[in-house]
Structures are given as structure tokens and as C-alpha cells.
Write an enzyme that holds these catalytic residues in place. Sequence first.
Site, PDB file in Angstrom:
ATOM      1  N   ALA A  45       0.919  -1.023   0.034  1.00 24.77           N
ATOM      2  CA  ALA A  45      -0.078   0.124   0.010  1.00 24.77           C
ATOM      3  C   ALA A  45       0.899   1.128  -0.299  1.00 24.77           C
ATOM      4  O   ALA A  45       0.696   1.866  -0.914  1.00 24.77           O
ATOM      5  CB  ALA A  45      -0.567   0.253   1.677  1.00 24.77           C
ATOM      6  N   LYS A 129       2.674 -15.604 -40.793  1.00 28.08           N
ATOM      7  CA  LYS A 129       3.131 -16.164 -40.081  1.00 28.08           C
ATOM      8  C   LYS A 129       3.726 -14.234 -40.223  1.00 28.08           C
ATOM      9  O   LYS A 129       4.995 -13.997 -40.820  1.00 28.08           O
ATOM     10  CB  LYS A 129       4.847 -16.536 -40.624  1.00 28.08           C
TER      11      LYS A 129
END
Length: 691
Positions: A45, A129
Site C-alpha cells: 500500500a 507468419k
Amino acid sequence: MSTDHTPVEALTDREAAKELLRLAGLIKHHDQLYYARSAPEIEDAAYDALRLRNLAIEARFPSLKRADSPSDRVGAAPADGFAKVRHSRPMLSLGNAFDADDVEEFLARVRRFLGLAETEDIAVIAEPKIDGLSLALRYEDGRLVQAATRGDGAEGEDITANALTLKDIPARIAGAPPVLEVRGEVYMSHSAFARLNERRATADQPLYVNPRNAASGSLRQLDTRITAERELGFFAYSLGEVSAPIAETHSGLLAQLGEWGLPINPLSRVCGSLDELLATYADFLQQRASLDYDIDGVVYKVDRTDWQERLGQVSRAPRWAIAHKFPAEQAETILEQIDIQVGRTGALTPVARLAPVFVGGVTVTNATLHNEDEIARKDVRVGDTVVIQRAGDVIPQVVRAVLEKRPADSQPYAFPHRCPVCDSEAVRPEGEVIRRCTGGLICSAQAVERLKHFVSRNAFDIEGMGTKRIEELWADEIVRSPADIFRLKDRRADLVQRERWGSQSVVNLLAAIEDRRTWPLERFIFALGIRQIGQATAKLLARAYGSLDGLIEAVTAARDSESEAYADLINIDQMGKDVAADLIAFFAEAHNREVVADLAQFLTLEAPEAVQQSPVSGKTVVFTGTLERMTRAEAKARAESLGAKVAGSVSKKTDYVVAGADAGSKAKKAADLGLAILTEDEWLAKIGQEA
Ligand SMILES: [Zn+2]
């Protein structure tokens, strides 16, 4: 005084800059403890609070955002070069198929391995590809923690900070399993490649040879800002390590990745037979020329995931996939001549003139030879039969000479050491690849190129002033400097008399020129054609100095490298010492100052508008639901006047969602994406309009 508890709203510019510096160092320190040594010192936090404060300050002072801003990266940045990353699962390469027989054999092997009957159909997905670079993206608890290049397949480079600058790569994925490693291809589109090389040509930098090289160079930049401006794209196509299975088929996996916000190639399709695979191959091959990115074949993958697992891999390639390569777009032709072009800064560039040859769908007569060293390295000679290669829209290149076909009397090519246009000496400073004409002002090639640059689209954008006309007016000594263009109005009668000009076109041209008498300062600076001063740098200079006189005064004072003016100049964003040196050298030249002053008397130069500084400038906002304190149109106009962008739908690029009554699906999506959701009152407070 310490600034670390001062509210963001109360910070002065100076304090904000100091605080951003402090936060960058602090966050980096905690990142290193967390990622490199897995020994965090502070609670999550507290760490999040540091990052939030950093973001809030950056939002209020966008111009103070640091190059090493923690908001641009995740994880520890290595001090020099890139850290090595060992892949959790090796990044395999694919076996190749070159014809239909190879593909048939691939399917037969799969059947044999799995013990399937010859009549049993196997669903196989065919994907284009992409000719780019493989990248592995590791998400932990939905957050991108690492991006690594393929490297040698076992170990790659950590380029997380760079990957985060790609808009195609989400920093967070809502709903992902705890560990999710996505693999895919980074590429540069043909259009982005063309824009990049255009900018480089303007700034007199060497050009990239093809989009793949450009993508590779762009991704592996130590300065992430450079990566960010290179417009790279990404397609996801497979998985590395995952903590839970995702789908029963490869096509299902792709669909899920797409839902998570990862780009999936739209051409991929599932095929049920050899004939269907080959038809798909033919289809992709045909579409190849019209795609905006390079593809060099088709990848076939067994669709069922359980079958993929059973098939496993042999040596370093999976048994369940194969790459069916496209034939190379190459052709042989005769190199008839090597021409040397002289650019605006005197750079000598070799161009191959070829006997016309059809390759990659077009007839090619010219190809690039890059530079002196490339010609020498390949030993390409006039009269040689050469192999030409072309990919997509890219300028064709000479790959090599066919030595068996070389004429007996051929001579190695001697790159000229004199300018082919003005015959001045052409020199090549040590360590540089480009040889330049030293003729400067007497070199007509350079002068004509400078004038062409001056009237070009991004500079003065003068319609009707094409290459032919500039060359003609130069040769007849009517236009010798940019200021002469603004003197043409006094020569209307002469111009109308000229062959092929016509009175209407002269009227139009003079009107187009008059229309440029008031023009933005940044485009004026760019139009001067100073080495390395491209559009972006010109804009920064215009912003920093505000007027032509201000610029000249500052640059003149900056000749003293101990001066404050010099420190200010090199501190301008993206301006290095090299660029500053070219700028200073330009204005140190008396002739250049005369040309600029002569030109300036015709012009009113507009200073750039000050950038609106507000807590929301540069942010993307979405308004949703029924607003009570203002209409939607009013909310939008006010946000835009404060420098925010207003979008119609929520995406990962959204910064704030302002939810009115009955906000519905957009607010839900925002919550899923973990975005900041504000009430109308909170929004008004943020933009300083008390509720
Ligand atoms: Zn010359």
C-alpha cells in the site's frame, strides 16, 4: 524545505521537479528490492501510494515528466544494456515446409504419432507468419511484470520498460490466471516504417533497411521514449508458462487472448484438411502484397491442446506445428549504372539503376545500395548480374552480385571522392558512414535540395512549386535562396512568359506563396533544413524560445559551452549535444544568418500556443450516465479546453471515467479494467470547479 508531504496542488514547478526526482529514485530503489532480490522494505500500500503521488504530479505538470519516470516502467531497469532473462519454457523455433508434400508429410506424422486413422480429419489452425521479433510477456496476477526477447531461445533480454510503451501491449489484464505468459511477435507496419525513414532522412540519419530491422532497433532502445515514438505493433500467438489451462483448442486460446485485450491476427483460420490448408496458404500469399506488415509464410498448428501436449517436441521444434514458407521475392537483373545523388546536407547516396525486372508484383528499375561500405562489402560492380529483393512497399535492395555471371573485364566500383554535381571534394569523417560534398553554398545540388525541402509539405507547403520549377528557377538565377520565393511577386510578367507556365498557374503559385507570409515558427525552423533538426525538434525549439529573435539570441549565446544558454539548450527534451552542435554551427555561419534575416523580413512568424497546464491535460476521459450539473456537450468542451481528450468508450487507454446516474456498462467495464471512476462532483473538484 522538504516537499514530500506537500499536497500536489500546492507544489510549485521547482518543487514538483524535485519531488519527481525524489520519487523516481525511491520507487526504483523499492523496485530493485522487490524484483531483483525479492526482499521488499515497505508494504504494497505504501509502495502504491508513492506511485500514485508520482502519477498525480505528472498529471499536473506533464512537461516535468522525467525520462526515467516510474510510470513508464515496471520492474528494475538494468544500469547498462539489458538484463538477461532465462525463459521459463524455451522459446522454440519451427520446422519448415517448402511445398505441399512437406505439409502432407507433417499431417501424416501427426496422425502416426497420435495413432489416428488415415481417414480421420485433424483440425489445424493456419496463421500468417509475421516477420518481426518474438516476445514473451509475463503477467503475474494480471500485471505485466516482464517482457523478454527470444534471444537464443533459452535466454533473452529484459525489455519490459520498452514493451510497456507499445499501445498493443496491455499493462494489466483483468481476469487472467495468476501466471500467464503470452508469446507473440512485435512488428513495424509498412506505413510506420515509411514515416520513420522519412523522419530519419529529414534529420539526415541513416535509413533502416526493412521493417524487421527497424522493429528490432526500436524495441532494443535504452531510451524508452525512442521506442514509444516508433509505432510498433504486436500480435499474440501462443503461450509460455501458465498457472491454469486456458482453452481446449488453440483457436479458443486466441479468442480468449483477444478478449483480454491482446491483438490477435484477424486472418487466422481453422482448416479441416490438407486441401483447405493449401488453399489458405495460396490466399495469404495473394493477400501478402496488400497487407500493411510483412509476412513470410504460414504457420500450421494442431488445434487441439491435448494433442499438442501429447505431440510434444523433438529437439528444439514442436511436433504439432510447422512453418510453410513463402518463396522469396527475389529476382536477378543487370546493374547498369550506379548513380550518386547529393542531398541537402551534401550526403552522397548511391542508387542502383537496373534493367527493368518484375519482382514482388511490381517492375523495379532502381534499388538502394545504402552506402559506400555496403557496396564494398558486397563487391557490387557495374555490369554485374545482381539479386534484387523486395518486401511489401519497401524500397528494393541489392542483395548480392551473382559472381558466376560477372563479366571478365569488370572493375571494382570506386566510390567518388568528389561531388558529381559541383566537383568539390567529398569527405568522410572518421567513424561516419556517409561521405559529404564540402561545396556548401557553391553546390547547386545542395542548394536545390534545400529549396525543395523549404517548400515541402511539412515545411512551407507551397503548392505549385515542384522539383522541375525549382530546378528551372535556380538555373535561371531567379530563385537562389528561400527569400527569393517571396520576391517572385515582383516578377509576375517574367514568369508568365516562361514556357509551360501559363498565366493561371502563375496566379495560383503567387497566391499560394502570399498565403504563407504568416506561418508557424516551428515550421519555419524545420524549413531551414538544419542538420538533425526534424519536425519534433523544431517544435521543441519553437516552444522553448517563442520567437525567431529569441532562438537566434539563445543559440548565439550557446556558442560558449560554459554558458547558461548552452546548458539550457542541451536540456531541451530530446536535444543531445550532437544536435545542439549542428544548430549552433548553422547560426554561427554569417551567410546563414543573412539568409535567415533576408527571409524573415517577408514573414510574420507565429509562436506556438502555450500548452494548457491542468491536472487533466493529456488525460483521456470518458463521460457516462446522466450528468446532473452540466450537459454532456458542456462537459466535453470544458475537459477539452483543459487539455484532456474525451473518448466515447472505455479502454485501457482511459485515465478517468466520470460516471453520472445510471452509468451502466461503461462503468462496469471501467471497474473491470481497474480504472479510476469519479463522480461528477469529484471530477469538478479535480478540474478546480468546486462542486
Ligand atoms: Zn557538391
